[in-house]
Structures are given as C-alpha cells and as structure tokens.
Design an enzyme around this catalytic site. Structure first.
Site: not given
Length: 525
Positions: A86, A181, A183, A235-236, A238-241
């Site tokens: 584009c 596009h 994507e 924290s429980g 996703v990222d910290s787990s």
C-alpha cells in the site's frame, strides 16, 4: 549449543498503518523472525540488523505531500528483496522514479485483481479465473493515492479497473509492490503471498517455532543470569505465568516467584495459582495475603484513576518488602512482551527511538541494584500463548478472557469494599460457568460482571428485599480498539440472571450492558 533462530530475519519498516503489527505477526506465523522498526531508521541500523528481506508497511500519509515519510534509500541498495504494501508500494514507486497521484476516489474494501504478467510473488496463486483464463485474486484495498507510473525497470503484474498498477515487480532486484493489504484475512491468498516473499524469495527457513523459541530463551536466560537468583512478580496472568515457566526451566530453584493476593482476584484464583505453580509445577512461590492492606488503602476512594494508582502503588510496596527479605537476588524478571516495546512509528522528531522503556513492576528501591530479565520481550501475545501450551500450561488458562491489572478494583464501581468484591466474584463465576456450559465462552472476546453501587427492590418468596445490582457485559471484537456488544440468547441471559439472584444472597437485580465501543469503553472504569 542451541540453533540460531534469529539467523534469517525480516525487517518491517512501519509507516503508521493500523495493520503493521499484523504484518509482523503473519511473518512470525510463517516461522520467521522479524522486527518492526519506525520508517526513519539509519543505514547503519539496517546494516547492523542484516535482514534477509525488508517489508515496507502501509500508512495514513500521502506520498504526494512534501514531508511525508520515505524509506531510507539504503533499503533499495542493500541487495535484499523488498516488499512494499500500500503506502510502502507508493513510496517505493516514488523513490525509484515512478509517479504517485492523489485520487478523487478512495478505493476501500474488496476488489478483484487480474494478474497480467507472470511473477515469482503470485505464480500459481489465484482465487478464480477470467473468461480467458487469467488468474483473479480477491483482495482488500484501503487507499486514496495510487501509483500512476511505475519505475522504468518495473513491470505491471496485476491491475483492477480503477487501479492500473495493483502489483508491480522488478524480478531481477526482487522488488515487489502491492496496492492492497496481504496481511488481512479479507485478502484470501494474502498469507500465501507473504509466504512466497518470505520463504521463497527471501529464502528464510522456518526456524521461529515454539519449541525452538523455548530452547533459545532458556539458553539466553542461563547465559544472562548464570547461578544468580531471580525474583518475579507472578500474577497468574498469561505473561507472568509463561515467564515463570521459562525461568523455572532455565534456573529451577534460583527463581523465587512472589504472588501478591490483593483480594481483587476472581473466585478461587489465588488457590488455583498456588496449586498449579506451587504444587503441580513445583515452582518456588512466596504467597503474600494482602487483601486487608489493599482494601484499607482503597477505602473511601471513588475515582477510577485514583483507584488504579493506589492498587499499583500498594503492589509495588508489598513486592519491594518481599524482595528485600530475600538474600542475594541480583535479577528482576518481568513479563514484558513485544508490543510493549514497539514505539509508534509516528516519531515527531523524525528520528526513531525504536525501544521505549517499559516497567511492569515500577520503582524498585534504590538499594536494590537489580538487572532486568525479560524473556518474552521479542514475542507477540499469540506467540506467548503457544509457548505456554508447549510448556504444559493449561489451554483454559492461556486463552481465557482479558482481566484488568487492577482486577475487581475497576469492576466494583465507586468505592471498593470486601462485601462488594465477594458478591461480584460469585456472580461473575456463575456468568462464566454458564458461558462455558452453553459453548459461548470462546464465541465472545470478553465477558465479565460489574458491581453497581446501587440498591434495587426485589421480591423473594413472600418478602421484599432491597439489594445490590450487577451488570453482565459481553463483547465481540478483533482488536479491542472497537467492539460490539454480544447478542447473547435471551433464554441464556434469563438463566444467568435467575442463578445469580437465587444463589448470590445480596444481589436483587441483573442487567445486561448493550453499549458498543465507541462510545462506551469495554470496562466500565
């Protein structure tokens, strides 16, 4: 020695399109590492990155404006394939001697592109055929300007009725431009075109896979921290787990996780976190019950922004106190992910600072001189989830709906009290349980219950009661920037309402929020 999974890499230059992160995620889905940089990088930075190919993203600007963004000229001198999407195609055309004009008609939405000339980019790729056997592609257009003359050493590969140069190519230099596009899912063969560019034209191997990413992360953590001790706020979420699991694989008992139970979590969440990470996976976890401390700090506060700041401040205080109790901790781990470190390409100075500092835990005490370990900082959220699955974390935990950092602190409207949190926890658990039973949980993007600090008259048996009101909220969205309220079946909503009123003593009325975003936000506070 682990395999170098960054060996083949694509550089994506961001001209400000809303879809640019999607381009990067698509390249990663093809098993190839890529990074997203602002358009105004230097030649030295590109040389240092040493890409196997370069993608120029779309963007909202007009190449016909005097100071509109341009790709560094070195992009076209580096000797690697270049793919302009584009706006990226338009700036490529302009910079290499073609011509772009503003158009009176914006082309927005579906279009059929007719392939006129053979090209490595689209060879053998088609959605249908014309009457005389030419390939047609169903694509998604979103542009105002258009290329009106291509550079002299390019050929026209495809066109539409209103866009004479829908795809252009210089096969010798391996430069390609598309006016649509690839994507977005609306371009049906878009993923195949990206795969053709990344895997065949740039000759990148699929080294970027969950198993290899884990091996690489574990090796890098070991190299970074050695035998030192590391602390992580778990924290429980996703990222910290996933961060905890990667560190556990890498350094075992040298990791200490601090789980701060702030009293603002979902029903039984604290027990579930301790059971899963402590008992099942055997991580070293310090459980800090801090409900009273958080609730007393929140007492009397009604303002949502002030509540968020209080919750953040108290978390840092509690975490710092626990960290100071541990001896010899040299490193702080954080679940920073790639979108956290991507700075917007619209750099006001015209010079990009690609990485911005991002701190999940905030100000640690000055006496704690710690290094930072961020094993997820190259990963998008969908990649973090896939890695979590590979590490053995349960699907339901990794793919559950988003939960705000301040937790129930922003789902109890106004002042936060223990009584309100307890009622809300139980009502919310019923709503989520019923969504799962009706096979609706994965059909909505986010669902939750909000506690309203208003009383309403109800009738139970022969008596009247004057109790609290909760609102159910469920939305459907692709990107959480805009959202529609979910049209859940009436009989389902009736069942949830009956269960909450009958089973949660203290709630007399249930309402359903039918506000879209905009004008409303998804969360109430």
């Amino acid at each position: 020695m682990t395999e170098n999974i960054h060996k083949h890499r694509i550089l994506i230059l961001d001209f400000g399109s809303q879809y640019t992160q999607l381009v990067a995620r698509r390249v990663r889905e093809l098993g190839v590492y890529c990074e997203l940089w602002a358009w105004d990088v230097t030649e030295a930075q590109i040389r240092d990155f040493n890409p196997s190919g370069i993608i120029l993203s779309g963007g909202p600007e007009s190449t016909t404006e005097e100071n509109s963004p341009r790709a560094p000229q070195y992009v076209f001198e580096a000797g690697v394939p270049v793919f302009g999407v584009c706006y990226g195609m338009q700036t490529m055309a302009m910079q290499l001697g073609g011509h772009v004009e503003g158009s009176n008609e914006r082309e927005f939405g579906y279009a059929q592109v007719e392939v006129l000339t053979d090209s490595a980019l689209v060879r053998g790729i088609e959605d249908s055929l014309t009457a005389d056997g030419k390939p047609l592609l169903d694509v998604w257009m979103s542009h105002g300007d258009k290329v009106t003359a291509i550079p002299s050493d390019f050929v026209t590969v495809a066109s539409t009725e209103s866009c004479p140069f829908a795809i252009m190519a210089n096969e010798e230099k391996r430069f390609y431009g598309v006016q649509f596009h690839p994507e977005v899912t609306h371009t049906r063969q878009g993923m195949r075109m990206l795969e053709r560019f990344v895997r065949d034209i740039c000759q990148c191997e699929a080294l970027w896979t969950p198993a290899k990413i884990i091996d690489d992360a574990v090796a890098r953590i070991r190299e970074q921290v050695g035998d030192d001790k590391v602390i992580l706020g778990l924290s429980g979420g996703v990222d910290s787990s996933v961060t905890a699991m990667l560190l556990h694989c890498a350094i075992g008992k040298n990791l200490t996780c601090v789980f701060v139970d702030n009293g603002l979590l979902r029903l039984n969440e604290a027990e579930q976190v301790m059971d899963m990470f402590g008992d099942h996976f055997g991580l070293n976890i310090v459980h800090v019950p801090a409900e009273e401390r958080f609730l007393s700090a929140l007492a009397g506060e009604n303002d949502p922004e002030a509540k968020r700041k209080i919750i953040g401040r108290v978390f840092v205080e509690v975490f710092d106190e626990e960290a100071l109790k541990l001896e010899d901790v040299k490193w702080l781990a954080q679940g920073t992910i790639y979108p956290d470190v991507i700075e917007s390409a619209a750099s006001a100075t015209g010079k990009a600072h690609v990485i911005k500092s991002h701190h999940n835990v905030g100000g640690l005490p000055k006496e704690m001189k710690m290094g930072l370990v961020e094993p997820l900082k190259e990963l998008f959220k969908d990649e973090v989830r896939k890695i979590g699955l590979e590490l053995g974390l349960p699907y339901d935990m990794l793919y559950r709906h988003p939960f705000p950092g301040p937790g129930l602190g922003v789902r109890v409207l106004g002042e936060v009290k223990k009584e309100y949190c307890d009622l809300l926890r139980r009502a919310d658990a019923i709503f989520i349980e019923e969504l799962r039973k009706a096979d609706l949980y994965d059909k909505v993007s986010q669902a939750f219950t909000v506690f309203l600090p208003v009383r309403s008259v109800g009738v139970m048996g022969d008596g009247r009661k004057y109790d609290w009101v909760v609102s159910l909220r469920a939305v459907e969205t692709i990107d959480f920037m805009t959202a529609h309220w979910a049209h859940l079946p009436y009989d389902f909503l009736g069942r949830v309402s009956n269960r909450i009123i009958n089973e949660v003593n203290g709630i007399s009325r249930v309402v359903y929020d039918i506000s879209g975003k905009p004008p409303a936000t998804i969360e109430w506070e």
